[in-house]
Design a protein around this motif. Sequence first.
Motif, PDB file in Angstrom:
ATOM      1  N   GLY A 154      -6.705 -22.689   1.396  1.00 48.36           N
ATOM      2  CA  GLY A 154      -6.961 -23.430   2.621  1.00 48.36           C
ATOM      3  C   GLY A 154      -6.278 -22.853   3.851  1.00 48.36           C
ATOM      4  O   GLY A 154      -6.893 -22.755   4.922  1.00 48.36           O
ATOM      5  N   PHE A 155      -5.007 -22.473   3.737  1.00 51.11           N
ATOM      6  CA  PHE A 155      -4.305 -21.928   4.898  1.00 51.11           C
ATOM      7  C   PHE A 155      -4.918 -20.596   5.352  1.00 51.11           C
ATOM      8  O   PHE A 155      -4.983 -20.299   6.542  1.00 51.11           O
ATOM      9  N   HIS A 156      -5.390 -19.813   4.391  1.00 54.81           N
ATOM     10  CA  HIS A 156      -6.082 -18.565   4.732  1.00 54.81           C
ATOM     11  C   HIS A 156      -7.380 -18.875   5.463  1.00 54.81           C
ATOM     12  O   HIS A 156      -7.729 -18.195   6.453  1.00 54.81           O
ATOM     13  N   TYR A 157      -8.108 -19.894   4.999  1.00 51.63           N
ATOM     14  CA  TYR A 157      -9.363 -20.278   5.663  1.00 51.63           C
ATOM     15  C   TYR A 157      -9.096 -20.673   7.115  1.00 51.63           C
ATOM     16  O   TYR A 157      -9.825 -20.268   8.023  1.00 51.63           O
ATOM     17  N   ILE A 158      -8.066 -21.478   7.332  1.00 48.69           N
ATOM     18  CA  ILE A 158      -7.734 -21.926   8.690  1.00 48.69           C
ATOM     19  C   ILE A 158      -7.404 -20.729   9.569  1.00 48.69           C
ATOM     20  O   ILE A 158      -7.871 -20.625  10.717  1.00 48.69           O
ATOM     21  N   ALA A 159      -6.607 -19.804   9.037  1.00 48.91           N
ATOM     22  CA  ALA A 159      -6.228 -18.622   9.813  1.00 48.91           C
ATOM     23  C   ALA A 159      -7.443 -17.772  10.161  1.00 48.91           C
ATOM     24  O   ALA A 159      -7.574 -17.279  11.296  1.00 48.91           O
ATOM     25  N   THR A 160      -8.341 -17.588   9.201  1.00 46.13           N
ATOM     26  CA  THR A 160      -9.530 -16.769   9.449  1.00 46.13           C
ATOM     27  C   THR A 160     -10.431 -17.416  10.486  1.00 46.13           C
ATOM     28  O   THR A 160     -10.975 -16.739  11.368  1.00 46.13           O
ATOM     29  N   LEU A 161     -10.593 -18.732  10.404  1.00 41.11           N
ATOM     30  CA  LEU A 161     -11.408 -19.438  11.401  1.00 41.11           C
ATOM     31  C   LEU A 161     -10.792 -19.312  12.793  1.00 41.11           C
ATOM     32  O   LEU A 161     -11.506 -19.130  13.782  1.00 41.11           O
ATOM     33  N   ALA A 162      -9.471 -19.403  12.866  1.00 45.73           N
ATOM     34  CA  ALA A 162      -8.805 -19.225  14.164  1.00 45.73           C
ATOM     35  C   ALA A 162      -9.003 -17.808  14.688  1.00 45.73           C
ATOM     36  O   ALA A 162      -9.264 -17.600  15.883  1.00 45.73           O
ATOM     37  N   GLU A 163      -8.912 -16.811  13.801  1.00 47.22           N
ATOM     38  CA  GLU A 163      -9.144 -15.423  14.211  1.00 47.22           C
ATOM     39  C   GLU A 163     -10.582 -15.222  14.676  1.00 47.22           C
ATOM     40  O   GLU A 163     -10.861 -14.354  15.522  1.00 47.22           O
ATOM     41  N   ALA A 164     -11.490 -16.032  14.135  1.00 41.58           N
ATOM     42  CA  ALA A 164     -12.900 -15.934  14.523  1.00 41.58           C
ATOM     43  C   ALA A 164     -13.177 -16.573  15.874  1.00 41.58           C
ATOM     44  O   ALA A 164     -14.284 -16.434  16.407  1.00 41.58           O
ATOM     45  N   GLY A 165     -12.192 -17.298  16.413  1.00 38.46           N
ATOM     46  CA  GLY A 165     -12.352 -17.879  17.734  1.00 38.46           C
ATOM     47  C   GLY A 165     -12.483 -19.393  17.771  1.00 38.46           C
ATOM     48  O   GLY A 165     -12.664 -19.975  18.845  1.00 38.46           O
ATOM     49  N   TYR A 166     -12.357 -20.047  16.618  1.00 36.01           N
ATOM     50  CA  TYR A 166     -12.464 -21.504  16.585  1.00 36.01           C
ATOM     51  C   TYR A 166     -11.108 -22.125  16.931  1.00 36.01           C
ATOM     52  O   TYR A 166     -10.067 -21.661  16.469  1.00 36.01           O
ATOM     53  N   VAL A 167     -11.141 -23.177  17.734  1.00 31.94           N
ATOM     54  CA  VAL A 167      -9.891 -23.720  18.275  1.00 31.94           C
ATOM     55  C   VAL A 167      -9.656 -25.185  17.914  1.00 31.94           C
ATOM     56  O   VAL A 167      -8.540 -25.689  18.111  1.00 31.94           O
TER      57      VAL A 167
END
Length: 241
Positions: A154-167
């Motif tokens: 889950g924490f990896h998913y959150i980080a990847t989504l943030a890197e993708a530009g989701y805020v």
Amino acid sequence: MTVFAPADRTVMDLGMNNGDDTAYYLAKGFEVVALEANPALAAAGRTRFAEEIAAGRLRLEEAAIWSSAGTVTFHVNEANDHWSSIEPSWAGREDTPTRAVEMPALTLEMLFARHGVPHYLKIDVEGVDAIVLDQLRDLPSKPAFVSVEDCRFGFHYIATLAEAGYVSFALVDQSQVPAMRDPDLAYVFPKGASGPWGDALLGPWLDRAAFEALYETTVRDRKGNRIAPRTHWFDVHARRA
């Protein structure tokens, strides 16, 4: 530069399964692109949604999503079709029986090129979700809304989504979905459905720091210890603003 798709009327359902999520998206008036790698479920979907397919409202891809195009071995769980996966250990959990089938493999980039970038992307592909998120991060054009089934990464998913530009992020307890209602529809979500998303999701929507604080006190801590009871499972939602 990240470009988010305009608010069009397309939803992409990665992991259609029995079609309950697709049925909701269609009921909301969206056009749907659904991907399903289990041949029996894809066939059932073509029967269930024959009218929508004929009308062009649903495009069904009988394929698996993977890191590269070609063919891939997909393991169908014969006891619980929700566990079917490209990953054999994921598909055969709890020593349940599986059956291997060879399926076409598509990448997310191929799906976007073929069908356009959707307004909302639902990811529930059993053991391959991280691969899809990594591909999403690296694409120049992205959906305004994304959801992914939570797991120990889950924490990896959150980080990847943030890197993708989701805020902005929201957490949905999937065990509570049958009690949820879409404010715009008199719609009852069946057990196992993903439930509402986007503007129909009542939230709260949080920034990354606040969401991670919620996640690590609700689902699992940063050491990987699960906090939530096994009877509860979650989806992580993200949006561009």
